[in-house]
Design a protein around this motif. Sequence first.
Motif, short mmCIF file in Angstrom:
data_model
loop_
_atom_site.label_atom_id
_atom_site.label_comp_id
_atom_site.label_asym_id
_atom_site.label_seq_id
_atom_site.Cartn_x
_atom_site.Cartn_y
_atom_site.Cartn_z
N GLU A 108 57.10 12.44 -6.11
CA GLU A 108 58.42 13.03 -5.97
C GLU A 108 58.86 13.21 -4.51
O GLU A 108 60.06 13.39 -4.27
CB GLU A 108 58.46 14.39 -6.66
CG GLU A 108 58.33 14.29 -8.17
CD GLU A 108 58.50 15.61 -8.87
OE1 GLU A 108 58.71 15.61 -10.11
OE2 GLU A 108 58.40 16.66 -8.22
N THR B 222 51.82 14.49 -8.21
CA THR B 222 53.23 14.82 -8.42
C THR B 222 53.99 14.85 -7.10
O THR B 222 55.10 14.32 -6.98
CB THR B 222 53.36 16.19 -9.12
OG1 THR B 222 52.71 16.13 -10.39
CG2 THR B 222 54.82 16.56 -9.32
N ASN C 70 57.17 10.58 -15.47
CA ASN C 70 58.09 10.94 -16.53
C ASN C 70 57.41 10.89 -17.89
O ASN C 70 57.61 11.77 -18.74
CB ASN C 70 59.29 10.00 -16.50
CG ASN C 70 60.37 10.39 -17.48
OD1 ASN C 70 60.71 11.56 -17.61
ND2 ASN C 70 60.92 9.41 -18.18
N GLN D 258 67.76 22.11 -15.05
CA GLN D 258 68.24 21.12 -14.09
C GLN D 258 68.76 19.87 -14.80
O GLN D 258 69.75 19.27 -14.38
CB GLN D 258 67.11 20.75 -13.15
CG GLN D 258 67.45 19.65 -12.15
CD GLN D 258 66.24 19.18 -11.38
OE1 GLN D 258 65.12 19.58 -11.68
NE2 GLN D 258 66.45 18.35 -10.39
N SER D 259 68.10 19.50 -15.89
CA SER D 259 68.50 18.29 -16.61
C SER D 259 69.89 18.42 -17.22
O SER D 259 70.60 17.43 -17.37
CB SER D 259 67.48 17.98 -17.71
OG SER D 259 67.31 19.09 -18.58
N ASN E 149 72.27 17.76 -14.51
CA ASN E 149 72.10 16.36 -14.15
C ASN E 149 72.84 15.45 -15.12
O ASN E 149 73.43 14.43 -14.72
CB ASN E 149 70.62 16.02 -14.14
CG ASN E 149 70.32 14.64 -13.58
OD1 ASN E 149 69.53 13.89 -14.15
ND2 ASN E 149 70.93 14.29 -12.48
N CYS F 124 61.95 21.20 -4.28
CA CYS F 124 62.11 22.48 -4.99
C CYS F 124 60.76 23.03 -5.45
O CYS F 124 60.54 24.24 -5.42
CB CYS F 124 63.04 22.29 -6.19
SG CYS F 124 64.77 22.07 -5.74
N LYS F 125 59.89 22.16 -5.88
CA LYS F 125 58.56 22.62 -6.29
C LYS F 125 57.81 23.23 -5.11
O LYS F 125 57.21 24.31 -5.21
CB LYS F 125 57.74 21.47 -6.89
CG LYS F 125 58.16 21.04 -8.28
CD LYS F 125 57.25 19.94 -8.79
CE LYS F 125 57.58 19.54 -10.23
NZ LYS F 125 58.88 18.89 -10.34
N LYS G 290 67.57 12.94 -6.78
CA LYS G 290 66.99 13.70 -7.89
C LYS G 290 65.48 13.84 -7.73
O LYS G 290 64.93 14.95 -7.84
CB LYS G 290 67.30 13.00 -9.20
CG LYS G 290 66.70 13.68 -10.43
CD LYS G 290 66.67 12.72 -11.59
CE LYS G 290 65.74 11.56 -11.32
NZ LYS G 290 65.67 10.59 -12.42
N MET G 291 64.77 12.72 -7.47
CA MET G 291 63.32 12.78 -7.37
C MET G 291 62.88 13.59 -6.15
O MET G 291 61.98 14.43 -6.25
CB MET G 291 62.74 11.37 -7.30
CG MET G 291 62.97 10.54 -8.55
SD MET G 291 62.31 11.30 -10.07
CE MET G 291 60.57 11.40 -9.69
N ASN H 289 66.10 10.26 -17.18
CA ASN H 289 65.40 9.80 -15.98
C ASN H 289 65.10 8.31 -16.04
O ASN H 289 65.21 7.60 -15.04
CB ASN H 289 64.09 10.59 -15.82
CG ASN H 289 64.33 12.04 -15.44
OD1 ASN H 289 65.39 12.38 -14.95
ND2 ASN H 289 63.35 12.88 -15.69
N CYS I 110 63.43 17.29 -6.71
CA CYS I 110 62.42 17.90 -7.59
C CYS I 110 61.17 18.27 -6.80
O CYS I 110 60.60 19.37 -6.97
CB CYS I 110 62.06 16.94 -8.72
SG CYS I 110 63.35 16.75 -9.97
#
Length: 281
Positions: free
Chosen positions: A195, A191, A220, A101-102, A105, A145-146, A138-139, A236, A142
């Motif tokens: 997020e 987390t 991070n 993903q990074s 990004n 998606c988790k 982005k946050m 990030n 994340c």
Amino acid sequence: PQVVALVGQNGLHPAEEVLRRMRRLRAFGRAPCYLRLLPAGRVTDRILLRCCDVGIACGLLLTILVWPSLSSWLVGPVLWIIAGWTYLSLQAVSGDFLGLQSDSNLVEVDALMALLSFLSRSHPRQALLVLRFFAFRKMLGCGVCKYYGSPMWRSFDALAVHYFTQPLVNRRSCWAHRLPAVFHQFSVLATFVVEVILPFLIWSHWPCRIFAWIGFNSLNAMINTTGNYGFIGFLNTMENLSLLDDRFWSLVGIDVDRWRLTKSSALLIRLPVVALLSIYV
């Protein structure tokens, strides 16, 4: 260098094989990789290394050089575009090796910064809001998606295996893996809080944004302390700087009005940044 071992002429997945398939696509937009413009068989290890050099040079120029006010309107965006297109080209021929993903990004950030380089002077508030939306997306992405991507995250068991299944482990990964199960479950909960909940504080008053900034950077720091994620930590951190404003710098003792630097003093500020990046690399 990794690029030679992975996608070099004798690498695990040579870039030339990928480019052979790309050249069959007539639409350049479907595979916007400038390496495909080279004749077949000309993408050598040396060419791949020069692509890496171009990206490094653009990053250093954007970090160190203080461009005159007239040329900054053109030079800055051009450097961002070159850096982004170079990384996109390497990503296109690297497949899963640059499939995190990074990696996507980073290309998005380069494109966004190229655009905002034109807008930041005439529309600074709008440019800042765009950056904050990018950090928000982005946050929150994340976290979502988790939650929806793995049942282990939903059952709070993901960190029981995360530390030895992440992309690259380090010595601290083993130590983190041996922590009690209840700590892992609490870490999963923390987390999700960082997020999924804290991103909405980005649109609140500035003390709430500072709280979100602290949460983002704490997570991070933990991620990059217990694993090797390359540039994602710096990426990030830089994106999250958009949450701060002049009041924060005043709280930590920095006179913002005096910090609107001359060219010579700005160079002295940026040189330590380059030194820190060099130590990290």
